[in-house]
Design an enzyme around this catalytic site. Structure first.
Site, short mmCIF file in Angstrom:
data_model
loop_
_atom_site.label_atom_id
_atom_site.label_comp_id
_atom_site.label_asym_id
_atom_site.label_seq_id
_atom_site.Cartn_x
_atom_site.Cartn_y
_atom_site.Cartn_z
N ARG A 1 0.83 -1.21 0.00
CA ARG A 1 0.00 0.00 0.00
C ARG A 1 0.87 1.26 0.00
O ARG A 1 0.54 2.25 -0.66
CB ARG A 1 -0.94 -0.03 1.22
CG ARG A 1 -1.89 1.14 1.28
CD ARG A 1 -2.98 0.96 2.35
NE ARG A 1 -3.67 2.21 2.61
CZ ARG A 1 -3.66 2.86 3.79
NH1 ARG A 1 -3.00 2.34 4.83
NH2 ARG A 1 -4.29 4.00 3.92
N HIS B 1 0.58 4.13 -2.79
CA HIS B 1 0.19 5.51 -2.47
C HIS B 1 1.30 6.51 -2.76
O HIS B 1 1.03 7.68 -3.03
CB HIS B 1 -0.27 5.61 -1.01
CG HIS B 1 -1.67 5.14 -0.79
ND1 HIS B 1 -2.49 5.63 0.18
CD2 HIS B 1 -2.40 4.21 -1.45
CE1 HIS B 1 -3.67 5.02 0.12
NE2 HIS B 1 -3.63 4.14 -0.85
N HIS C 1 -5.81 -6.30 -3.84
CA HIS C 1 -6.64 -6.35 -2.64
C HIS C 1 -6.83 -7.78 -2.13
O HIS C 1 -7.54 -7.98 -1.14
CB HIS C 1 -7.98 -5.64 -2.87
CG HIS C 1 -7.89 -4.16 -2.66
ND1 HIS C 1 -8.88 -3.28 -3.01
CD2 HIS C 1 -6.90 -3.40 -2.09
CE1 HIS C 1 -8.51 -2.04 -2.68
NE2 HIS C 1 -7.31 -2.08 -2.15
N TRP D 1 -10.20 -8.78 2.43
CA TRP D 1 -10.92 -9.13 1.21
C TRP D 1 -10.96 -10.65 1.01
O TRP D 1 -11.79 -11.15 0.26
CB TRP D 1 -10.25 -8.49 0.00
CG TRP D 1 -10.42 -7.00 -0.12
CD1 TRP D 1 -11.40 -6.36 -0.84
CD2 TRP D 1 -9.62 -5.97 0.46
NE1 TRP D 1 -11.22 -4.99 -0.73
CE2 TRP D 1 -10.15 -4.73 0.06
CE3 TRP D 1 -8.49 -5.96 1.28
CZ2 TRP D 1 -9.60 -3.49 0.44
CZ3 TRP D 1 -7.94 -4.74 1.67
CH2 TRP D 1 -8.49 -3.53 1.25
FE1 HIF Z 1 -6.15 -0.33 -1.70
N1 HIF Z 1 -7.15 0.14 0.00
N2 HIF Z 1 -7.41 0.82 -2.78
N3 HIF Z 1 -5.07 -0.72 -3.38
N4 HIF Z 1 -4.86 -1.39 -0.58
C1 HIF Z 1 -6.87 -0.29 1.26
C2 HIF Z 1 -5.89 -1.18 1.62
C3 HIF Z 1 -4.99 -1.73 0.75
C4 HIF Z 1 -8.51 1.50 -2.30
C5 HIF Z 1 -8.88 1.64 -0.98
C6 HIF Z 1 -8.25 0.98 0.08
C7 HIF Z 1 -5.40 -0.32 -4.65
C8 HIF Z 1 -6.51 0.38 -5.02
C9 HIF Z 1 -7.44 0.92 -4.14
C10 HIF Z 1 -3.81 -2.13 -1.07
C11 HIF Z 1 -3.33 -2.09 -2.37
C12 HIF Z 1 -3.95 -1.44 -3.42
C13 HIF Z 1 -7.80 0.29 2.18
C14 HIF Z 1 -7.81 0.05 3.69
C15 HIF Z 1 -8.66 1.06 1.45
C16 HIF Z 1 -9.83 1.87 1.98
C17 HIF Z 1 -6.75 0.91 4.39
C18 HIF Z 1 -6.74 0.62 5.87
O1 HIF Z 1 -7.78 0.87 6.51
O2 HIF Z 1 -5.70 0.14 6.38
C19 HIF Z 1 -9.24 2.06 -3.41
C20 HIF Z 1 -10.51 2.89 -3.30
C21 HIF Z 1 -8.58 1.70 -4.55
C22 HIF Z 1 -8.96 2.02 -6.00
C23 HIF Z 1 -9.90 1.06 -6.55
C24 HIF Z 1 -4.43 -0.91 -5.66
C25 HIF Z 1 -5.12 -1.96 -6.48
C26 HIF Z 1 -5.83 -2.91 -5.62
C27 HIF Z 1 -3.80 0.10 -6.66
C28 HIF Z 1 -3.45 -1.51 -4.77
O3 HIF Z 1 -2.37 -2.09 -5.13
C29 HIF Z 1 -3.29 -2.98 -0.03
C30 HIF Z 1 -2.17 -4.01 -0.18
C31 HIF Z 1 -4.03 -2.73 1.11
C32 HIF Z 1 -3.91 -3.41 2.47
C33 HIF Z 1 -3.09 -2.58 3.43
C34 HIF Z 1 -2.96 -3.20 4.79
O4 HIF Z 1 -2.47 -2.51 5.68
O5 HIF Z 1 -3.33 -4.36 5.01
#
Ligand code: HIF
Length: 292
Positions: A46, A50, A173, A189
């Site tokens: 993440r 970001h 995810h 997920w």
């Molecule tokens: Fe995420 N994402 N992501 N994301 N994400 C979260 C957590 C992770 C979006 C929202 C969230 C991508 C796209 C999107 C990861 C990787 C990627 C969380 C939760 C949210 C809300 C954060 C928290 O509460 O800790 C949205 C709206 C996206 C656009 C559709 C990417 C594609 C899937 C680009 C991507 O690689 C990962 C890994 C996490 C888990 C982080 C963790 O701490 O476990």
């Protein structure tokens, strides 16, 4: 002009860092039984995303070059809540290898986490430079989880991605979870949130999803045991026709997913980095593929 050339050379100087050693040091600190699901891997992925996903192709600014999330305005953007866990963990590695830039370290950590959690090889190039506080991106460039397909397209088209790439990226995810104290959302997920696979697409299609009734922001839960979640943005990959064709493909064909994910994630972590700054792709072997 010659001063320009010099700065480019200094910044890249990739031969001075043994990136496989850095990779191995990151792999070494992925696991911690007292953190979350036992691994920093997901939050490192993440962080890499970001740091990179602020890219704006029109202005050319944002992206992983700069590591501007080190500074207060960007560190405090709502979307980045919780990423201090990832940044702080990586300080252990930065201390051992002070010559690597933060922007190279963060993206390399994302690659390491994906590969070590069972994902595909991700091509990675060195040479990002760290910026300063003036290079921080404006708030609002990263996506909101409570919106639909239009929003997802707006955000990812701005970075230069198409529908197929959006769906391929989304399989990440499979990793990690939402934390109430970070994003407000809650839950993982899939059932094995530290294993990279195409499980995310399979669950999207195979489970029945319903809106969760709770005080938190709108999210979906699986009917069968209510232990899994999807964001509204995740659901769009099923409900939107343009996205659905790729969701179907990746649910059925994990090899196609791995191959397309690798390309799309590699593209993501190089967005906005001037090519002249970048090294050739650096071979970064998984621990399991290294000679004993
Ligand atoms: Fe995420 N994402 N992501 N994301 N994400 C979260 C957590 C992770 C979006 C929202 C969230 C991508 C796209 C999107 C990861 C990787 C990627 C969380 C939760 C949210 C809300 C954060 C928290 O509460 O800790 C949205 C709206 C996206 C656009 C559709 C990417 C594609 C899937 C680009 C991507 O690689 C990962 C890994 C996490 C888990 C982080 C963790 O701490 O476990």
């Amino acid at each position: 002009d010659s001063s320009d050339n010099r700065s480019v050379k200094d910044a890249a100087s990739p031969q001075q860092v043994d990136y496989q050693k850095v990779y191995n040091a990151i792999a070494d600190i992925l696991e911690d039984e007292n953190y979350d699901d036992g691994s920093y891997g997901p939050v490192l992925v993440r962080l890499a995303w970001h740091a990179s996903g602020t890219y704006d192709k029109e202005s050319g600014n944002g992206g992983s070059n700069g590591a501007t999330m080190r500074f207060a305005p960007e560190a405090n953007h709502g979307a980045n809540a919780g990423l201090e866990h990832a940044r702080n963990r990586l300080e252990i590695v930065k201390k051992k290898f002070p010559e690597i830039t933060y922007s190279d370290l963060w993206t390399l950590a994302g690659v390491c986490a994906i590969q070590e959690m069972g994902g595909p090889y991700i091509p990675w190039r060195a040479g990002r430079k760290d910026g300063n506080v003036e290079n921080c991106t404006p708030d609002g460039r990263l996506p909101d989880g409570d919106k639909g397909a239009d929003h997802v397209r707006k955000i990812f088209y701005r970075m230069g991605f198409n529908d197929q790439e959006i769906v391929a990226l989304s399989g990440a995810h499979a990793l990690g979870r939402c934390h109430v104290d970070r994003s407000g959302f809650d839950g993982p997920w899939q059932y094995a949130p530290t294993t990279f696979s195409n499980e995310y697409y399979r669950l999207l299609e195979d489970e029945k999803w319903q809106e969760r009734k709770w005080k938190g922001p709108p999210q979906f839960e699986n009917k069968s045991d209510k232990s899994l979640m999807m964001l509204r943005t995740d659901m769009a990959l099923m409900t939107d026709k343009g996205f659905r064709q790729y969701t179907d493909k990746y649910a059925k064909d994990e090899n196609a997913f791995f191959s397309d994910f690798s390309k799309a994630f590699s593209k993501l972590i190089h967005l906005g980095v001037p090519t002249a700054q970048l090294s050739e792709p650096v071979p970064l072997k998984k621990i399991e593929d290294q000679a004993p």
